[in-house]
Design a protein around this motif. Sequence first.
Motif, short mmCIF file in Angstrom:
data_model
loop_
_atom_site.label_atom_id
_atom_site.label_comp_id
_atom_site.label_asym_id
_atom_site.label_seq_id
_atom_site.Cartn_x
_atom_site.Cartn_y
_atom_site.Cartn_z
N SER A 163 0.83 -1.21 0.00
CA SER A 163 0.00 0.00 0.00
C SER A 163 0.85 1.25 0.00
N VAL A 164 1.95 1.24 0.76
CA VAL A 164 2.85 2.40 0.79
C VAL A 164 3.51 2.59 -0.58
N MET A 165 3.94 1.50 -1.22
CA MET A 165 4.54 1.61 -2.54
C MET A 165 3.52 2.08 -3.57
N ASN A 166 2.27 1.63 -3.43
CA ASN A 166 1.21 2.15 -4.30
C ASN A 166 1.02 3.65 -4.09
N GLY A 167 1.14 4.09 -2.83
CA GLY A 167 1.01 5.51 -2.54
C GLY A 167 2.11 6.35 -3.17
N PHE A 168 3.35 5.87 -3.08
CA PHE A 168 4.46 6.58 -3.72
C PHE A 168 4.30 6.59 -5.24
N ASP A 169 3.85 5.46 -5.80
CA ASP A 169 3.63 5.38 -7.24
C ASP A 169 2.56 6.39 -7.67
N ARG A 170 1.50 6.49 -6.89
CA ARG A 170 0.42 7.44 -7.20
C ARG A 170 0.94 8.88 -7.14
N GLU A 171 1.71 9.21 -6.10
CA GLU A 171 2.23 10.56 -5.97
C GLU A 171 3.18 10.90 -7.12
N LEU A 172 4.01 9.93 -7.51
CA LEU A 172 4.91 10.16 -8.63
C LEU A 172 4.14 10.45 -9.90
N LYS A 173 3.10 9.64 -10.15
CA LYS A 173 2.32 9.84 -11.37
C LYS A 173 1.61 11.18 -11.35
N GLN A 174 1.04 11.54 -10.20
CA GLN A 174 0.30 12.79 -10.13
C GLN A 174 1.22 14.00 -10.26
N ARG A 175 2.40 13.92 -9.64
CA ARG A 175 3.28 15.10 -9.61
C ARG A 175 4.15 15.19 -10.86
N ILE A 176 4.84 14.11 -11.20
CA ILE A 176 5.72 14.19 -12.37
C ILE A 176 4.90 14.23 -13.65
N ALA B 220 -6.83 -8.34 8.18
CA ALA B 220 -7.50 -7.28 8.95
C ALA B 220 -6.49 -6.27 9.47
N LEU B 221 -5.37 -6.76 10.02
CA LEU B 221 -4.34 -5.85 10.55
C LEU B 221 -3.68 -5.06 9.42
N GLY B 222 -3.42 -5.73 8.29
CA GLY B 222 -2.80 -5.05 7.16
C GLY B 222 -3.67 -3.94 6.59
N VAL B 223 -4.97 -4.22 6.46
CA VAL B 223 -5.89 -3.20 5.96
C VAL B 223 -5.96 -2.03 6.93
N LEU B 224 -6.02 -2.33 8.23
CA LEU B 224 -6.06 -1.26 9.24
C LEU B 224 -4.81 -0.41 9.19
N LEU B 225 -3.64 -1.05 9.10
CA LEU B 225 -2.39 -0.29 9.03
C LEU B 225 -2.30 0.53 7.75
N SER B 226 -2.74 -0.06 6.63
CA SER B 226 -2.67 0.66 5.35
C SER B 226 -3.52 1.92 5.37
N LEU B 227 -4.66 1.86 6.05
CA LEU B 227 -5.56 3.01 6.11
C LEU B 227 -5.11 4.06 7.11
N THR B 228 -4.26 3.67 8.07
CA THR B 228 -3.90 4.59 9.15
C THR B 228 -2.40 4.89 9.22
N PRO C 60 2.79 8.35 1.97
CA PRO C 60 1.53 8.10 1.26
C PRO C 60 1.18 6.62 1.31
N SER C 61 -0.10 6.33 1.27
CA SER C 61 -0.57 4.95 1.27
C SER C 61 -1.83 4.86 0.43
N GLN C 62 -1.89 3.87 -0.42
CA GLN C 62 -3.06 3.63 -1.27
C GLN C 62 -3.38 2.14 -1.23
N LEU C 63 -4.47 1.80 -0.56
CA LEU C 63 -4.87 0.40 -0.43
C LEU C 63 -5.59 -0.04 -1.69
N LYS C 64 -5.10 -1.12 -2.28
CA LYS C 64 -5.75 -1.72 -3.45
C LYS C 64 -6.26 -3.10 -3.06
#
Length: 411
Positions: free
Chosen positions: A46-59, A335-343, A369-373
């Motif tokens: 989720s964190v890597m998805n978040g960085f990927d999203r930020e890179l795409k949006q910004r660059i 359940a723990l992974g989803v909770l951590l990804s969201l918080t 950044p974090s993006q849960l898929k």
Amino acid sequence: MHKPLSLFIGLRYTRARRRDQFISFMSLSSMIGLMLGVAVLITVLSVMNGFDRELKQRILGMVPQATLSSAQPLRDWQSLVTLAEKTPGVAAAAPMSQVQGMLTANGQVTGAMITGIEPALERKVSILHDYMLFGRMEDLKDGEYGLVLGQQLASNLGVQPGDPVTLVLPEASLSAAGVIPRFKRFTVVGIFQVGAEVDGMLAYVYYADAGRLLRIGDAVQGVRLKVDDLFKARQINQQLLAQLPPFFYGSDWTQTQGSLFNAIKMEKAMMSLLLLLIVAVAAFNIVSSLVMVVNDKKSDIAIMRTLGATPGMIQRIFLVQGTAVGLGGTLAGVALGVLLSLTVSDLVMFYERLSGVHLFDAYFVNYLPSQLKWFDVLWVGCTAFALSFLATIYPARQAGRVQPAEALRYE
């Protein structure tokens, strides 16, 4: 409610009794290990998805997603913008010209890509207006030779809004003193900060000012496009080029920035593979704990065999036990992974406020950044459960091979 005997006994073995506390502890540790492995894998993805999203949006929000360029000065660029915006898949279009040069101020010199834009249309294809630290895009006006710089460029040159900056063009001119490069003085009217590498390489001027630098008047070199689907940029370019004269050519982000995003994709795949080893280790713990259970329960297995239980039933008993441990660990980990990804973003911000340490100031984003898929969650959960189920097969088969006479010989 009636339960199959193998299911009833298998579930009963998962519950601790006083004399089986060590075996139960082994099962619990296997479940916890699997839970932590699944949770960490989901969170990291989720964190890597978040960085990927930020890179795409910004660059990709700053550099052109696709361009249509002309080998000849394009004076009627409005018609091309209209044609592009009528094409399915194109969100917006805007004119652009680009020239490479050296910016110098206060004794400092740095290279930059100077882009000529039309501010009103640029807002539709770029995120530049959302990241202005000083000034506005609209401060770029025809004939005033205003310049909008990235924050890193401005810092390297030591300039602020209102300061003069000299552009040195890589074009020599003949004079009485010999061959000298072309110079043009600009005034800084704005500074932007996206937080990516573009802060240190891009500068913007009004498109007509860029045209005069390129000796093409108020014409432009081409049009940049913003597309609805990034992965269809090349297809849209080809579709538009088929309607234009042969002196037009196109490019897209996969040619200019594709290597960066391919590297991120490979890094994500390798990180997933490495973290999956944590899940594999937890599954191996299930093997070891079940082997110990089988050895401890040999007398029980022998008694059940003498009462008519088949080897297949014995195997199913331990398959149920191992599957229960694997399923419990997988569900708890999801359940723990989803909770951590969201918080996780809020947790890191809380830690930064508490400790006064800013962990991400050196990166292109100032937060985690974090993006849960949900596809990642499903993939991780299914893979972890499959590994844990495979881990139960060997101990279950060993249990099915226990011979009653051998097991009860020393009882």
